[in-house]
Write an enzyme that holds these catalytic residues in place. Structure first.
Site, PDB file in Angstrom:
ATOM      1  N   GLY A   1      47.890  72.767  25.523  1.00  0.00           N
ATOM      2  CA  GLY A   1      47.369  72.294  24.251  1.00  0.00           C
ATOM      3  C   GLY A   1      45.813  71.846  24.528  1.00  0.00           C
ATOM      4  N   SER A   2      45.032  71.924  25.559  1.00  0.00           N
ATOM      5  CA  SER A   2      43.729  71.706  25.677  1.00  0.00           C
ATOM      6  C   SER A   2      42.799  72.486  24.945  1.00  0.00           C
ATOM      7  CB  SER A   2      43.321  71.472  27.282  1.00  0.00           C
ATOM      8  OG  SER A   2      43.362  72.705  27.745  1.00  0.00           O
TER       9      SER A   2
ATOM     10  N   THR B   1      42.133  78.828  22.436  1.00  0.00           N
ATOM     11  CA  THR B   1      41.143  78.842  21.439  1.00  0.00           C
ATOM     12  C   THR B   1      39.832  79.174  21.761  1.00  0.00           C
ATOM     13  OG1 THR B   1      42.298  77.085  20.178  1.00  0.00           O
ATOM     14  CG2 THR B   1      40.135  77.263  19.529  1.00  0.00           C
TER      15      THR B   1
ATOM     16  N   ASP C   1      50.562  83.337  27.478  1.00  0.00           N
ATOM     17  CA  ASP C   1      51.650  83.835  26.943  1.00  0.00           C
ATOM     18  C   ASP C   1      51.745  85.357  26.846  1.00  0.00           C
ATOM     19  OD1 ASP C   1      52.457  81.426  25.878  1.00  0.00           O
ATOM     20  OD2 ASP C   1      50.820  81.276  24.080  1.00  0.00           O
TER      21      ASP C   1
ATOM     22  N   ILE D   1      46.488  77.720  32.549  1.00  0.00           N
ATOM     23  CA  ILE D   1      46.409  76.229  33.364  1.00  0.00           C
ATOM     24  C   ILE D   1      45.937  76.308  34.790  1.00  0.00           C
ATOM     25  CG2 ILE D   1      47.732  74.338  33.960  1.00  0.00           C
ATOM     26  CD1 ILE D   1      49.787  74.896  31.743  1.00  0.00           C
ATOM     27  N   SER D   2      46.452  77.231  35.460  1.00  0.00           N
ATOM     28  CA  SER D   2      45.769  77.152  37.087  1.00  0.00           C
ATOM     29  C   SER D   2      45.683  76.080  37.591  1.00  0.00           C
ATOM     30  CB  SER D   2      44.741  78.251  37.091  1.00  0.00           C
ATOM     31  OG  SER D   2      43.625  78.152  35.906  1.00  0.00           O
TER      32      SER D   2
ATOM     33  N   GLY E   1      58.998  69.770  36.129  1.00  0.00           N
ATOM     34  CA  GLY E   1      57.681  70.432  36.746  1.00  0.00           C
ATOM     35  C   GLY E   1      56.402  70.761  35.675  1.00  0.00           C
TER      36      GLY E   1
END
Ligand SMILES: Nc1ncnc2c1ncn2[C@@H]1O[C@H](COP(=O)(O)OS(=O)(=O)O)[C@@H](OP(=O)(O)O)[C@H]1O
Ligand SMILES: Nc1ncnc2c1ncn2[C@@H]1O[C@H](COP(=O)(O)OP(=O)(O)O)[C@@H](O)[C@H]1O
Length: 228
Positions: A91-92, A96, A118, A153-154, A203
């Site tokens: 969501g960050s 985008t 995704d 995310i890493s 998690g």
């Protein structure tokens, strides 16, 4: 801490010029933000990313796929593959930014592909994580002369560093989405934070799993509060 720090403001006016036709963009909705924010090829943040990504025309890719200072006429592509890793919580705005960057590169005639959590998980291999296999995928793209934009995310420094080590110096660009967790959580695009808070997902990064903030990323995109 960061080589560059940029503000990533929410602005209703910024959506107009966005390129939405990039074939590698799997989230066409990126031009419309519920929060009013957007990205645009003509704003300084976008341009800065492109400058960081743009490779010198003299550096080309040989037909066998290896980077080098070859004769331009003998090259397959006019760009050399490198890898950009856009990282931080769900969501960050990773996807985008990745889509906007891909679109801007497309308009400049650069071949780029967005590796998104995704599309990687649903298309390529549902078992992939930000581990060895993922990094190998990014490296394969880079070897082929394609700019790989990894929107993942890493969360672990060790994994990001290992990815950096796979590529020639300067070819791995870490973009840290320095957006407060509460902002990501308020967006909650898939309702996952709610489930994680309720203990229904275990998690979850940022809730009950850690994220190791980068110590030496090339670019950090900050957030400007609406009422700041
Ligand atoms: N436990 C947990 N923690 C965080 N995120 C989770 C989790 N389970 C599923 N998801 C969904 O998977 C997306 C993150 O995938 P990534 O490949 O980017 O994650 S990672 O780099 O392997 O950590 C992430 O979405 P995006 O951040 O929008 O890509 C989530 O939708
Ligand atoms: N700068 C921004 N301001 C406001 N909303 C944004 C901004 N960037 C992204 N969003 C919105 O936040 C949500 C999550 O964005 P997304 O790019 O999917 O994040 P991630 O890939 O990190 O999960 C989407 O609804 C998107 O439209």
């Amino acid at each position: 801490m960061y080589a560059s720090r940029l503000q990533w403001a929410s602005s209703p006016a910024l959506g107009a010029g966005l390129e939405t036709s990039s074939s590698s963009c799997s989230k066409p909705s990126f031009a419309n933000f519920p929060g009013g924010g957007s990205v645009n090829s003509s704003n300084t943040r976008g341009l800065f990313l492109i400058k960081a990504m743009d490779m010198e025309a003299s550096r080309t890719v040989n037909l066998n796929g290896h980077a080098g200072n070859s004769d331009k006429n003998g090259s397959l592509l006019s760009s050399i593959g490198n890898s950009t890793n856009i990282q931080w919580h769900h969501g960050s705005g990773k996807s985008t930014v990745a889509c906007a960057l891909s679109g801007s590169l497309y308009r400049r005639g650069k071949l780029a592909y967005v590796l998104d959590g995704d599309n990687v998980r649903h298309g390529l291999n549902r078992d992939l994580s930000f581990k060895a296999e993922d990094r190998e995928v990014a490296k394969l793209f880079a070897d082929a002369g394609v700019i790989c934009i990894a929107s993942l995310i890493s969360p672990y420094r060790r994994d990001r560093d290992a990815c950096r080590a796979l590529l020639p110096a300067g070819d791995f660009i870490e973009v840290f989405m320095d957006i407060p967790l509460h902002v990501c959580e308020a967006r909650d695009p898939k309702g996952l934070y709610k489930l994680a808070r309720a203990g229904k997902i275990k998690g979850f990064t940022g809730i009950d799993d850690p994220y190791e903030v980068p110590l030496n990323c090339e670019i950090a995109l900050g957030h400007k509060e609406e009422n700041a």
